[in-house]
Design a protein around this motif. Structure first.
Motif, PDB file in Angstrom:
ATOM      1  N   GLY A  57       0.824  -1.212   0.000  1.00 34.44           N
ATOM      2  CA  GLY A  57       0.000   0.000   0.000  1.00 34.44           C
ATOM      3  C   GLY A  57       0.854   1.256   0.000  1.00 34.44           C
ATOM      4  O   GLY A  57       2.089   1.198   0.080  1.00 34.44           O
ATOM      5  N   MET A  58       0.158   2.409  -0.093  1.00 36.46           N
ATOM      6  CA  MET A  58       0.827   3.697  -0.013  1.00 36.46           C
ATOM      7  C   MET A  58       1.005   4.066   1.461  1.00 36.46           C
ATOM      8  O   MET A  58       0.089   3.915   2.261  1.00 36.46           O
ATOM      9  CB  MET A  58      -0.001   4.763  -0.721  1.00 36.46           C
ATOM     10  CG  MET A  58      -0.248   4.477  -2.197  1.00 36.46           C
ATOM     11  SD  MET A  58       1.285   4.341  -3.150  1.00 36.46           S
ATOM     12  CE  MET A  58       1.948   6.001  -2.994  1.00 36.46           C
ATOM     13  N   VAL A  59       2.196   4.538   1.808  1.00 40.30           N
ATOM     14  CA  VAL A  59       2.507   4.848   3.206  1.00 40.30           C
ATOM     15  C   VAL A  59       1.551   5.925   3.720  1.00 40.30           C
ATOM     16  O   VAL A  59       1.385   6.975   3.092  1.00 40.30           O
ATOM     17  CB  VAL A  59       3.961   5.322   3.354  1.00 40.30           C
ATOM     18  CG1 VAL A  59       4.260   5.655   4.824  1.00 40.30           C
ATOM     19  CG2 VAL A  59       4.928   4.262   2.841  1.00 40.30           C
ATOM     20  N   ASP A  60       0.906   5.635   4.856  1.00 43.73           N
ATOM     21  CA  ASP A  60      -0.042   6.580   5.436  1.00 43.73           C
ATOM     22  C   ASP A  60       0.678   7.885   5.800  1.00 43.73           C
ATOM     23  O   ASP A  60       1.782   7.856   6.363  1.00 43.73           O
ATOM     24  CB  ASP A  60      -0.662   5.965   6.703  1.00 43.73           C
ATOM     25  CG  ASP A  60      -1.859   6.746   7.198  1.00 43.73           C
ATOM     26  OD1 ASP A  60      -1.668   7.881   7.683  1.00 43.73           O
ATOM     27  OD2 ASP A  60      -2.979   6.224   7.114  1.00 43.73           O
ATOM     28  N   PRO A  61       0.101   9.047   5.491  1.00 48.19           N
ATOM     29  CA  PRO A  61       0.737  10.340   5.813  1.00 48.19           C
ATOM     30  C   PRO A  61       1.094  10.461   7.296  1.00 48.19           C
ATOM     31  O   PRO A  61       2.103  11.092   7.635  1.00 48.19           O
ATOM     32  CB  PRO A  61      -0.322  11.369   5.406  1.00 48.19           C
ATOM     33  CG  PRO A  61      -1.109  10.690   4.336  1.00 48.19           C
ATOM     34  CD  PRO A  61      -1.143   9.248   4.716  1.00 48.19           C
ATOM     35  N   ASN A  62       0.289   9.870   8.175  1.00 49.68           N
ATOM     36  CA  ASN A  62       0.603   9.936   9.607  1.00 49.68           C
ATOM     37  C   ASN A  62       1.936   9.256   9.923  1.00 49.68           C
ATOM     38  O   ASN A  62       2.688   9.713  10.790  1.00 49.68           O
ATOM     39  CB  ASN A  62      -0.506   9.267  10.424  1.00 49.68           C
ATOM     40  CG  ASN A  62      -1.783  10.062  10.423  1.00 49.68           C
ATOM     41  OD1 ASN A  62      -1.768  11.271  10.210  1.00 49.68           O
ATOM     42  ND2 ASN A  62      -2.903   9.389  10.653  1.00 49.68           N
ATOM     43  N   VAL A  63       2.228   8.156   9.227  1.00 51.63           N
ATOM     44  CA  VAL A  63       3.490   7.452   9.446  1.00 51.63           C
ATOM     45  C   VAL A  63       4.664   8.323   8.999  1.00 51.63           C
ATOM     46  O   VAL A  63       5.686   8.420   9.695  1.00 51.63           O
ATOM     47  CB  VAL A  63       3.500   6.102   8.696  1.00 51.63           C
ATOM     48  CG1 VAL A  63       4.863   5.417   8.828  1.00 51.63           C
ATOM     49  CG2 VAL A  63       2.400   5.192   9.220  1.00 51.63           C
ATOM     50  N   LEU A  64       4.518   8.972   7.854  1.00 53.00           N
ATOM     51  CA  LEU A  64       5.573   9.874   7.374  1.00 53.00           C
ATOM     52  C   LEU A  64       5.820  10.996   8.372  1.00 53.00           C
ATOM     53  O   LEU A  64       6.975  11.305   8.713  1.00 53.00           O
ATOM     54  CB  LEU A  64       5.201  10.440   6.003  1.00 53.00           C
ATOM     55  CG  LEU A  64       5.114   9.439   4.841  1.00 53.00           C
ATOM     56  CD1 LEU A  64       4.615  10.131   3.581  1.00 53.00           C
ATOM     57  CD2 LEU A  64       6.460   8.780   4.578  1.00 53.00           C
ATOM     58  N   GLU A  65       4.752  11.604   8.858  1.00 52.74           N
ATOM     59  CA  GLU A  65       4.889  12.717   9.809  1.00 52.74           C
ATOM     60  C   GLU A  65       5.503  12.235  11.121  1.00 52.74           C
ATOM     61  O   GLU A  65       6.314  12.936  11.735  1.00 52.74           O
ATOM     62  CB  GLU A  65       3.523  13.351  10.074  1.00 52.74           C
ATOM     63  CG  GLU A  65       2.904  14.043   8.857  1.00 52.74           C
ATOM     64  CD  GLU A  65       3.655  15.299   8.437  1.00 52.74           C
ATOM     65  OE1 GLU A  65       4.439  15.825   9.264  1.00 52.74           O
ATOM     66  OE2 GLU A  65       3.469  15.746   7.287  1.00 52.74           O
ATOM     67  N   ASN A  66       5.123  11.022  11.579  1.00 55.07           N
ATOM     68  CA  ASN A  66       5.699  10.478  12.810  1.00 55.07           C
ATOM     69  C   ASN A  66       7.212  10.308  12.711  1.00 55.07           C
ATOM     70  O   ASN A  66       7.927  10.360  13.726  1.00 55.07           O
ATOM     71  CB  ASN A  66       5.068   9.117  13.139  1.00 55.07           C
ATOM     72  CG  ASN A  66       3.647   9.242  13.633  1.00 55.07           C
ATOM     73  OD1 ASN A  66       3.218  10.299  14.093  1.00 55.07           O
ATOM     74  ND2 ASN A  66       2.896   8.149  13.523  1.00 55.07           N
ATOM     75  N   CYS A  67       7.696  10.114  11.497  1.00 55.73           N
ATOM     76  CA  CYS A  67       9.126   9.902  11.270  1.00 55.73           C
ATOM     77  C   CYS A  67       9.844  11.174  10.842  1.00 55.73           C
ATOM     78  O   CYS A  67      11.021  11.127  10.447  1.00 55.73           O
ATOM     79  CB  CYS A  67       9.332   8.806  10.227  1.00 55.73           C
ATOM     80  SG  CYS A  67       8.657   7.196  10.715  1.00 55.73           S
TER      81      CYS A  67
END
Length: 342
Positions: free
Chosen positions: A285-295
């Motif tokens: 799947g496409m990486v959830d924006p929340n995961v990107l922001e968490n990192c």
């Protein structure tokens, strides 16, 4: 009388000989051990008059030293004789004995092949700890607090409060990569993972995963599909078909299960694919924006895709292995079948 007895023992020690371990032990018992004749000389010290004890003690110490030196001499003589005998027994004209060569474990071969395929298209390798904290294993990956994976029945927890667990996936490695690198990121994370599952022909509490991550500007779902199309055809053959089924994962949106055409029946339908012609190999799947922001990655500028699959699952499909437990039982009969891969 004592002097004569000591002279006799000295003479016996000087003339002693030994050609094997049994004779060495006999000498040790007679002249070195506590109950030896030398030991008896020391025991008689209490019967010697006080004015003669000094001279008597010097005599029996000489006997003791002589016995020990002779013992070392006999040891060297026996060892030397045995080495010569061994050298004489070697026939250098004989052909060498067969050397048993092992084989590459099917999981190792599958892992290496997967890495090779993705390295050719620009993915690098990343690894991380197998004991993980809650942040890297759950929270950063957008798992809600009430998610079943956080419960004891699904995860092996080492500590609670703060939660420390054996990682349930190698997605935790991807979190660490995104925390420490700036996009573009293209990484592959193979490794061992743990889940609290009953061991059977189709499940195990210890298994291996490989997960991929690509983060950059303008990454779309078509990039994910083309990457996995390429992998499936390289891994299973050019005739392999791939389909994506909508699914749900906390860390990707949209998400999809990855299926390939059954390798046994060619898509016609059989017991392995349960008559559907398709078998599942992983999720994506496409990486959830929340995961990107968490990192610490700007989700408005960057997008990415992720995928994961079980190495055991890929090996079972590729080599037509029907029981997952065979990978960890160390059955030589099973492992010898892969000797051609050495």
């Amino acid at each position: 009388m004592q002097q004569e007895k000591i002279d006799i023992i000295k003479s016996q020690i000087a003339s002693a000989d030994a050609s094997n371990a049994e004779q060495l032990e006999a000498y040790r018992m007679q002249y070195i051990s506590k109950k030896s004749v030398v030991g008896e000389l020391f025991a008689e010290m209490r019967n010697v008059p006080n004015e003669e004890k000094k001279a008597y003690g010097q005599l029996i110490n000489e006997v003791k030293i002589l016995a020990e030196e002779k013992f070392q001499e006999l040891i060297e003589r026996v060892n030397s004789s045995q080495n010569q005998s061994k050298n004489q027994d070697i026939d250098l004209t004989l052909p060498p004995s067969n050397v048993s060569v092992g084989s590459v474990h099917p999981l190792t071969a599958t892992r290496q092949r997967i890495i090779e395929i993705f390295e050719r298209i620009g993915f690098n390798l990343s690894e991380g700890p197998e004991i993980e904290d809650d942040w890297h294993n759950f929270t950063a990956l957008n798992f809600p607090e009430n998610h079943p994976a956080r419960e004891m029945q699904d995860t092996f927890f080492i500590e609670k409060g703060p939660d420390i667990a054996l990682r349930t996936h190698t997605s935790s490695v991807q979190v660490r990569v995104m925390e420490n690198q700036k996009p573009p990121i293209r990484t592959l994370s193979p490794g061992r993972v743990y889940r609290n599952e009953a061991i059977s022909a189709r499940a195990h509490c210890i298994f291996h995963q490989v997960e991929g991550l690509y983060v950059d500007e303008n990454v779309g779902f078509s990039d994910l599909k083309n990457t996995l199309y390429h992998f499936a055809k390289e891994m299973f053959g050019k005739e392999t078909k791939v389909r994506f089924r909508p699914s749900y994962f906390p860390f990707t949106e949209p998400s999809a299960e990855i299926d390939i055409s059954c390798q046994l029946c060619g898509g016609a339908g059989c017991n392995v694919c349960k008559g559907t012609g398709w078998v599942e190999i992983g999720g994506s799947g496409m990486v959830d924006p929340n995961v990107l922001e968490n990192c610490g990655i700007d989700s408005k500028k960057y997008t990415g895709f992720a995928f994961g699959m079980g190495i055991e699952r890929i090996a079972m499909l590729k080599y037509q292995i029907k029981d997952l437990r065979l990978f960890t039982e160390n059955d030589i009969r099973f492992l010898k079948q892969f000797k051609a891969m050495t």
